[in-house]
Design a protein around this motif. Structure first.
Motif, PDB file in Angstrom:
ATOM      1  N   ASP A   2      29.702  -2.856  14.394  1.00 46.21           N
ATOM      2  CA  ASP A   2      28.937  -4.218  13.843  1.00 46.21           C
ATOM      3  C   ASP A   2      27.569  -4.089  13.841  1.00 46.21           C
ATOM      4  O   ASP A   2      26.701  -3.673  14.766  1.00 46.21           O
ATOM      5  CB  ASP A   2      29.222  -5.292  14.533  1.00 46.21           C
ATOM      6  CG  ASP A   2      29.163  -6.662  14.031  1.00 46.21           C
ATOM      7  OD1 ASP A   2      28.348  -6.712  12.981  1.00 46.21           O
ATOM      8  OD2 ASP A   2      29.691  -7.457  14.456  1.00 46.21           O
ATOM      9  N   GLN A  48      21.214  -4.183  10.222  1.00 42.71           N
ATOM     10  CA  GLN A  48      20.742  -4.430   8.841  1.00 42.71           C
ATOM     11  C   GLN A  48      19.757  -5.578   9.094  1.00 42.71           C
ATOM     12  O   GLN A  48      19.663  -6.349   9.782  1.00 42.71           O
ATOM     13  CB  GLN A  48      21.986  -4.912   8.297  1.00 42.71           C
ATOM     14  CG  GLN A  48      22.785  -6.299   8.880  1.00 42.71           C
ATOM     15  CD  GLN A  48      24.321  -6.474   8.390  1.00 42.71           C
ATOM     16  OE1 GLN A  48      24.961  -5.559   8.668  1.00 42.71           O
ATOM     17  NE2 GLN A  48      24.539  -7.508   7.747  1.00 42.71           N
ATOM     18  N   ASN A  51      21.953 -10.613   6.477  1.00 37.04           N
ATOM     19  CA  ASN A  51      23.562 -10.572   6.214  1.00 37.04           C
ATOM     20  C   ASN A  51      24.216 -10.181   5.349  1.00 37.04           C
ATOM     21  O   ASN A  51      25.390 -10.506   5.014  1.00 37.04           O
ATOM     22  CB  ASN A  51      24.013 -11.920   6.859  1.00 37.04           C
ATOM     23  CG  ASN A  51      23.840 -13.238   6.226  1.00 37.04           C
ATOM     24  OD1 ASN A  51      22.923 -12.778   4.988  1.00 37.04           O
ATOM     25  ND2 ASN A  51      24.234 -14.168   6.490  1.00 37.04           N
ATOM     26  N   CYS A  54      25.717  -5.671   5.007  1.00 39.48           N
ATOM     27  CA  CYS A  54      26.893  -5.092   6.041  1.00 39.48           C
ATOM     28  C   CYS A  54      27.890  -4.099   5.514  1.00 39.48           C
ATOM     29  O   CYS A  54      28.132  -3.172   6.255  1.00 39.48           O
ATOM     30  CB  CYS A  54      27.677  -6.623   6.895  1.00 39.48           C
ATOM     31  SG  CYS A  54      28.685  -7.284   5.645  1.00 39.48           S
TER      32      CYS A  54
END
Length: 109
Positions: A2, A48, A51, A54
């Motif tokens: 993630d 990152q 958002n 990703c």
């Protein structure tokens, strides 16, 4: 994997990956000495900036892992004072590869 900061591993995703590894080992005849994989939270993975990137960050991260034949990514992305940063060039490389793949698929239809 993630790329957003301060996220924990989703339990459903953990179960999917654990089951997939067990199925792969069973299919290939590999015997594991462990009951289940060891999960590690690598705090130094690239983050990152917002958002919306990703997909490209995850694709680039996967590419780095796949091309790491020595499996040194664990040390590379472990806790660090300076987190690994993907440059725009790194992200553009993934975008170009994706565009070439999609274009090839469209031409084959």
């Amino acid at each position: 994997m993630d790329s957003l900061p301060n996220r924990s591993v989703d339990e459903d995703m953990r179960n999917i990956v654990n089951t997939s590894i067990k199925m792969y080992n069973s299919h290939t005849g590999k015997k594991s000495s462990r009951k289940s994989p060891i999960w590690k939270n690598l705090q130094g993975t690239p983050r990152q900036p917002t958002n919306v990137e990703c997909g490209y960050y995850v694709m680039r991260f996967k590419k780095d892992i796949i091309h790491d034949s020595g499996l040194a990514f664990e040390k590379k992305f472990d806790k660090k004072k300076e987190p690994v940063v993907y440059s725009q060039e790194h992200i553009d490389e993934v975008k170009l590869e994706w565009a070439e793949f999609v274009n090839k698929q469209l031409q084959n239809k």
